[in-house]
Design a protein around this motif. Structure first.
Motif, PDB file in Angstrom:
ATOM      1  N   UNK A  32       0.838  -1.200   0.000  1.00  0.00           N
ATOM      2  CA  UNK A  32       0.000   0.000   0.000  1.00  0.00           C
ATOM      3  C   UNK A  32       0.868   1.244   0.000  1.00  0.00           C
ATOM      4  N   UNK A  33       0.288   2.328  -0.499  1.00  0.00           N
ATOM      5  CA  UNK A  33       0.875   3.647  -0.271  1.00  0.00           C
ATOM      6  C   UNK A  33       0.267   4.171   1.030  1.00  0.00           C
ATOM      7  N   UNK A  34       0.613   5.380   1.449  1.00  0.00           N
ATOM      8  CA  UNK A  34       0.089   5.879   2.739  1.00  0.00           C
ATOM      9  C   UNK A  34      -1.333   6.385   2.626  1.00  0.00           C
ATOM     10  N   UNK A  35      -1.840   6.594   1.385  1.00  0.00           N
ATOM     11  CA  UNK A  35      -3.235   6.949   1.210  1.00  0.00           C
ATOM     12  C   UNK A  35      -3.597   8.318   1.730  1.00  0.00           C
ATOM     13  N   UNK A  36      -4.900   8.540   1.862  1.00  0.00           N
ATOM     14  CA  UNK A  36      -5.383   9.870   2.218  1.00  0.00           C
ATOM     15  C   UNK A  36      -5.022  10.266   3.638  1.00  0.00           C
ATOM     16  N   UNK A  37      -4.618   9.329   4.470  1.00  0.00           N
ATOM     17  CA  UNK A  37      -4.269   9.667   5.854  1.00  0.00           C
ATOM     18  C   UNK A  37      -3.097  10.630   5.907  1.00  0.00           C
ATOM     19  N   UNK A  38      -2.119  10.445   5.023  1.00  0.00           N
ATOM     20  CA  UNK A  38      -0.919  11.277   5.034  1.00  0.00           C
ATOM     21  C   UNK A  38      -0.690  12.011   3.713  1.00  0.00           C
ATOM     22  N   UNK A  39      -1.029  11.408   2.617  1.00  0.00           N
ATOM     23  CA  UNK A  39      -0.687  11.973   1.306  1.00  0.00           C
ATOM     24  C   UNK A  39      -1.734  13.000   0.865  1.00  0.00           C
ATOM     25  N   UNK A  40      -1.273  14.135   0.372  1.00  0.00           N
ATOM     26  CA  UNK A  40      -2.213  15.186  -0.031  1.00  0.00           C
ATOM     27  C   UNK A  40      -2.968  14.840  -1.317  1.00  0.00           C
ATOM     28  N   UNK A  41      -2.521  13.787  -2.023  1.00  0.00           N
ATOM     29  CA  UNK A  41      -3.222  13.362  -3.230  1.00  0.00           C
ATOM     30  C   UNK A  41      -4.190  12.213  -2.967  1.00  0.00           C
ATOM     31  N   UNK A  42      -4.087  11.562  -1.836  1.00  0.00           N
ATOM     32  CA  UNK A  42      -4.896  10.388  -1.561  1.00  0.00           C
ATOM     33  C   UNK A  42      -6.375  10.693  -1.471  1.00  0.00           C
ATOM     34  N   UNK A  43      -7.197   9.775  -2.004  1.00  0.00           N
ATOM     35  CA  UNK A  43      -8.649   9.969  -1.953  1.00  0.00           C
ATOM     36  C   UNK A  43      -9.342   8.877  -1.136  1.00  0.00           C
ATOM     37  N   UNK A  44      -8.606   7.810  -0.743  1.00  0.00           N
ATOM     38  CA  UNK A  44      -9.167   6.765   0.105  1.00  0.00           C
ATOM     39  C   UNK A  44      -8.075   6.281   1.060  1.00  0.00           C
ATOM     40  N   UNK A  45      -8.498   5.572   2.106  1.00  0.00           N
ATOM     41  CA  UNK A  45      -7.554   5.041   3.096  1.00  0.00           C
ATOM     42  C   UNK A  45      -6.988   3.718   2.572  1.00  0.00           C
ATOM     43  N   UNK A  46      -5.937   3.798   1.800  1.00  0.00           N
ATOM     44  CA  UNK A  46      -5.373   2.611   1.159  1.00  0.00           C
ATOM     45  C   UNK A  46      -4.714   1.676   2.164  1.00  0.00           C
ATOM     46  N   UNK A  47      -4.125   2.211   3.240  1.00  0.00           N
ATOM     47  CA  UNK A  47      -3.469   1.360   4.230  1.00  0.00           C
ATOM     48  C   UNK A  47      -4.496   0.480   4.935  1.00  0.00           C
ATOM     49  N   UNK A  48      -5.589   1.071   5.351  1.00  0.00           N
ATOM     50  CA  UNK A  48      -6.636   0.284   6.023  1.00  0.00           C
ATOM     51  C   UNK A  48      -7.154  -0.814   5.118  1.00  0.00           C
ATOM     52  N   UNK A  49      -7.394  -0.483   3.836  1.00  0.00           N
ATOM     53  CA  UNK A  49      -7.918  -1.483   2.924  1.00  0.00           C
ATOM     54  C   UNK A  49      -6.894  -2.588   2.686  1.00  0.00           C
ATOM     55  N   UNK A  50      -5.628  -2.218   2.549  1.00  0.00           N
ATOM     56  CA  UNK A  50      -4.590  -3.234   2.332  1.00  0.00           C
ATOM     57  C   UNK A  50      -4.494  -4.178   3.525  1.00  0.00           C
ATOM     58  N   UNK A  51      -4.567  -3.628   4.731  1.00  0.00           N
ATOM     59  CA  UNK A  51      -4.506  -4.475   5.928  1.00  0.00           C
ATOM     60  C   UNK A  51      -5.709  -5.407   5.974  1.00  0.00           C
TER      61      UNK A  51
END
Length: 874
Positions: free
Chosen positions: A657-676
């Motif tokens: 996963x990338x860091x997703x919307x939690x940290x990245x200013x480009x993220x649109x979804x929580x990719x870390x949570x979904x990956x876990x």
């Protein structure tokens, strides 16, 4: 000592490389070894070996594995082989050759196969300690030894051998530079676009490339050892080791000394029969020969053709008169892990030709076809994906039956149906190493009764050179057998006539919970009551493990009979390494890890002296564990909250996963949570092959989800699901299965997709290959998985729920079972004794395997394709 020509005519071969060995085989095939005395003078201290795969030594192949010489062949044909005793002079008037040992051999016919020597630019310092060439096994052994005390290496030359050498230095752990005078890498084989794709991929591997610059000087210290290089652009490069790989030159000094005609730029001049133009009693073949078309050929395939031509000429075979007037320069290689191929008029020099190009710089893909004004395929370049090479090369010189763009577009990018080998004309060459046509392969099946790829290889020699045509051979054999009305045995192995998919259905329907029961009830008649084989045992073990909750079996792979079915890695729940030690990879879901857990991993690595490395799957790999240490290491990891990462199994590896919307200013979804969530749901899921996944938090795709078996990319409206992607040796972009899914919809579709794949795939078939093989391809899979066209989705979802609810960590199960712990010893009769062969030496503040250098033995070689070939009919 002198041996004069006897009543039996004598053929002397000078040089015993790949081409020399092929010449000996050609003599034997024509019966000349029975009518002639054959003497071979070999310069190297070992008989012929596979120089094409020289670099594979650094990935675990031994010098013995590289050998191409079956000493039984030498003995059976009475060949007098003198290794380490090169020819030093030729007396053409007396027809005698003198070897270094003083041996003098009279000849009736002399064949020069002296090969080529590396070109070392005449720059100051080229002879400094730490400078090497890259040509022989001895060169590799010397480089390996010197690299133990080096940190940085540089390769002069960015052609085929230069990139091979760079891969070797990188594999030895050196910071590696490539210096190429031309403006791009592999300037002979690829154009600017292909060179750019290759450059990006290699630089992404951490190697530094300097193109458009030459080497002006090798700088040495007071002790005479290399310390750096001065380049023509004015820059300086600090390095401890230099490998010259700037091309080769024909080894023609023997010919020069005895007055044979030599080309202006080197090479022994020969006619169309490979007979020297100056002496009808002397032939020259391979890289030392200047062919009748005025070229010196540096590839093995033309050398093989020359060997055949010379043998046919010596045999005076009027029924098979061969000439050599030129050769196909097509090449297919894997350089630094990158697939590269070129064929035909790759650079488009033909008048009025057009290019059809597909390029994806992010994926490192470049494909170009050169098309004539009449639609004829003239040539092409492939970088990053050479899957179609065999078919495309065979179509060169003809008009393909489909539009050119369909031949370069990747699967899933709108390409129509692919061409298969069956579409090739009979005159198409499918094996350029031995100039074997499709018609010859078909004849081997229809006229000579061959029913398997090994039989066809023996009959035609196709596939016994570089091996790039073996896949096409298999397809041709199967197609020809089916066209002849012969029932093609597609069974899993010699024990089962059923395919893996059929065995899966039998196990599911009849609740068969053991390999022995399945074999005794449904195996081939002569296999019943036996133990099975190395193919069916792990395959059936995987099927039973994946269906365990449904059929009432134990999903624990070390339970009862299951333990005896596993491959080496699964047998010890860890990955076996080249020195006999194991690696341990704990699961780190989504790549997210707390500092306390990082500390635990560090402490374990320190306490057990393990080598640590961050993997491409966002985990930490611990190398160098002895087999008896594994349970102790696992116990500490389990106590800290870790579990098995299943790096050893045909199962889910990671969900990046990338860091997703939690940290990245480009993220649109929580990719870390979904990956876990996905990794914890599918952990331990046994499948036909390994499974990899990734979740990207936006369209920038930092997690590289489109190169995974199932990948997820966030959108502003949910998630897009991609399937059938693959990196590695045969990269493939994943296909979009569904878009803008909610969390629940995404999980439901992944459940269905994975269970449908596990149900219908072949043994060791990745999702990428399965998706292209399965009838209907992506559209069919979408109909089944998304639209439930077969009405089986409830069943697929129920099986996944059963897997999730029954999951148990294999490491925890093992450390809590004293009976299972007993298997983790090096010696059953001395359980407290560690394996003395497993040793280590320090390197860069860690350790690496201590591998003794091996001397070459004289045993028959086995090509790496042998283990991969399946038979079309058993």
């Amino acid at each position: 000592m002198t041996t004069a020509p006897e009543a039996t005519p004598t053929i002397v071969l000078v040089g015993h490389g790949m081409v020399g060995q092929r010449f000996l085989e050609a003599l034997a095939e024509r019966g000349l070894t029975a009518t002639h005395r054959v003497v071979v003078l070999c310069e190297e201290p070992r008989p012929a070996y596979d120089r094409v795969r020289l670099t594979s030594y650094f990935s675990g192949r031994t010098p013995q594995d590289l050998s191409m010489t079956d000493m039984r062949f030498v003995e059976d044909h009475g060949i007098e082989l003198h290794v380490g005793d090169p020819a030093e002079s030729i007396d053409r008037e007396a027809r005698e050759v003198t070897a270094r040992s003083g041996l003098v051999v009279g000849y009736d016919l002399l064949v020069l196969a002296t090969g080529s020597s590396p070109f070392v630019p005449p720059v100051p310092g080229k002879d400094a300690r730490g400078c090497f060439v890259y040509r022989t096994i001895e060169d590799l052994l010397a480089i390996e030894e010197y690299a133990k005390n080096a940190t940085t290496g540089a390769v002069v030359g960015g052609g085929l051998l230069g990139l091979e050498a760079a891969g070797a230095l990188d594999g030895l752990g050196l910071t590696t530079h490539i210096v190429e005078f031309a403006p791009r890498l592999m300037p002979v084989q690829v154009d600017e676009g292909g060179g750019s794709a290759l450059l990006r991929t290699i630089e992404n591997m951490g190697l530094t490339v300097h193109t458009g610059t030459g080497t002006q000087e090798i700088v040495a210290g007071d002790d005479g050892a290399v310390t750096g290089m001065k380049l023509s652009d004015g820059s300086e490069l600090a390095t401890d080791l230099v490998v010259f790989s700037a091309g080769v030159r024909p080894r023609d000094q023997l010919a020069r000394d005895c007055g044979l005609t030599v080309g202006e730029r080197g090479g022994i001049a020969v006619d169309e029969q490979c007979r020297t133009v100056a002496d009808p009693h002397v032939f020259a073949i391979g890289e030392c020969a200047l062919a009748a078309d005025g070229r010196v050929y540096g590839l093995v395939a033309p050398g093989y053709e020359q060997a055949q031509t010379a043998a046919a000429t010596i045999a005076a075979d009027e029924t098979d008169r061969l000439t050599f007037t030129g050769a196909d320069l097509s090449t297919k290689l894997k350089l630094l892990g990158v697939d590269v191929a070129s064929f035909g008029d790759a650079h488009g020099t033909t008048a009025d030709c057009l290019d059809v190009v597909y390029s994806d710089s992010r994926a490192g893909l470049y494909k170009k076809l050169v098309i004539g004004s009449d639609g004829t395929l003239l040539g092409g370049i492939l970088v990053g994906d050479t899957e179609a090479y065999g078919t495309l090369r065979a179509f060169t010189g003809s008009v393909p039956p489909v539009p050119p763009e369909s031949l370069v577009l990747p699967a899933g990018a709108g390409a129509p149906d692919r061409l298969g080998p069956s579409a090739l004309p009979d005159e198409a060459v499918v094996c350029s190493c031995h100039n074997v046509t499709k018609g010859t392969v078909r004849g081997a099946v229809t006229e000579h009764g061959c029913t398997t790829v090994p039989e066809v290889k023996k009959c035609t020699k196709a596939g016994t050179g570089c091996g790039s045509c073996v896949k096409v051979l298999g397809q041709l054999v199967t197609a020809e057998l089916e066209a002849s009305g012969v029932e093609v045995d597609k069974g899993l192995c010699g024990c089962f006539a059923q395919t893996r998919e059929e065995l899966y259905e039998i196990v599911l329907a009849l609740r068969v919970a053991s390999h022995r029961d399945l074999l005794d009830r449904y195996g081939r008649e002569d296999a019943r009551g036996g133990d099975g084989c190395e193919v069916c045992k792990p395959t059936v073990g995987s099927i039973i493990a994946s269906l365990a909750p449904v059929i009432g079996a134990s999903g624990y792979v070390l339970e009862g009979e299951q333990a005896a079915l596993q491959d080496t890695n699964d047998h010890f729940l860890a990955n076996l390494q080249k020195n006999g030690s194991y690696s341990v990879v704990p699961r780190i879901p989504g790549g997210e890890i707390a500092p306390e857990k990082l500390i635990v991993i560090g402490e374990i690595a320190r306490d057990f002296g393990l080598y640590t490395k961050i993997t491409g799957g966002q985990r930490i790999d611990l190398f160098g564990a002895r087999v008896e240490q594994l349970p102790v290491i696992w116990a500490r990891l389990v106590d800290a909250g870790f579990e098995s990462g299943h790096a050893y199994g045909k199962s889910l590896r990671t969900v990046k996963s990338c860091v997703g919307q939690t940290w990245c200013r480009y993220g649109v979804q929580d990719s870390v949570r979904m990956a876990i969530d996905l990794e914890l749901r599918y952990r331990g899921l046994r499948s036909p092959h390994k499974l990899k996944s990734a979740v990207s938090g936006c369209a920038r795709e930092c997690a590289e989800a489109q190169s995974k078996d199932f990948g997820v990319i966030a959108t502003s409206n949910g998630w897009n699901l991609y399937v059938g992607g693959n990196g590695g040796a045969t990269p493939r972009h994943a296909d979009l299965l569904a878009q803008d899914l909610s969390d629940a919809e995404l999980v439901r579709l992944v459940d269905r997709f994975l269970m449908f794949y596990i149900r219908t795939a072949d043994r060791l078939e990745r999702t990428s290959t399965w998706l292209e093989r399965i009838p209907g391809g992506l559209d069919h899979v979408r109909d089944v998985v998304v639209h439930d066209s077969l009405g089986i989705c409830d069943e697929l979802e129920a099986r996944m729920r059963a897997h999730v609810s029954h999951y148990r960590d294999e490491w925890a199960e093992t450390v809590n079972d004293p009976e299972k712990l007993a298997r983790f010893v090096s010696f059953v009769n001395a359980p407290d004794t560690p394996d003395p062969v497993v040793g280590f030496v320090p390197e860069r503040d860690q350790m690496k395997p201590d591998l003794p250098l091996l001397d070459i033995g004289r045993r028959p070689a086995q090509s790496e394709e042998t283990a991969l070939e399946g038979s079309a009919q058993r």
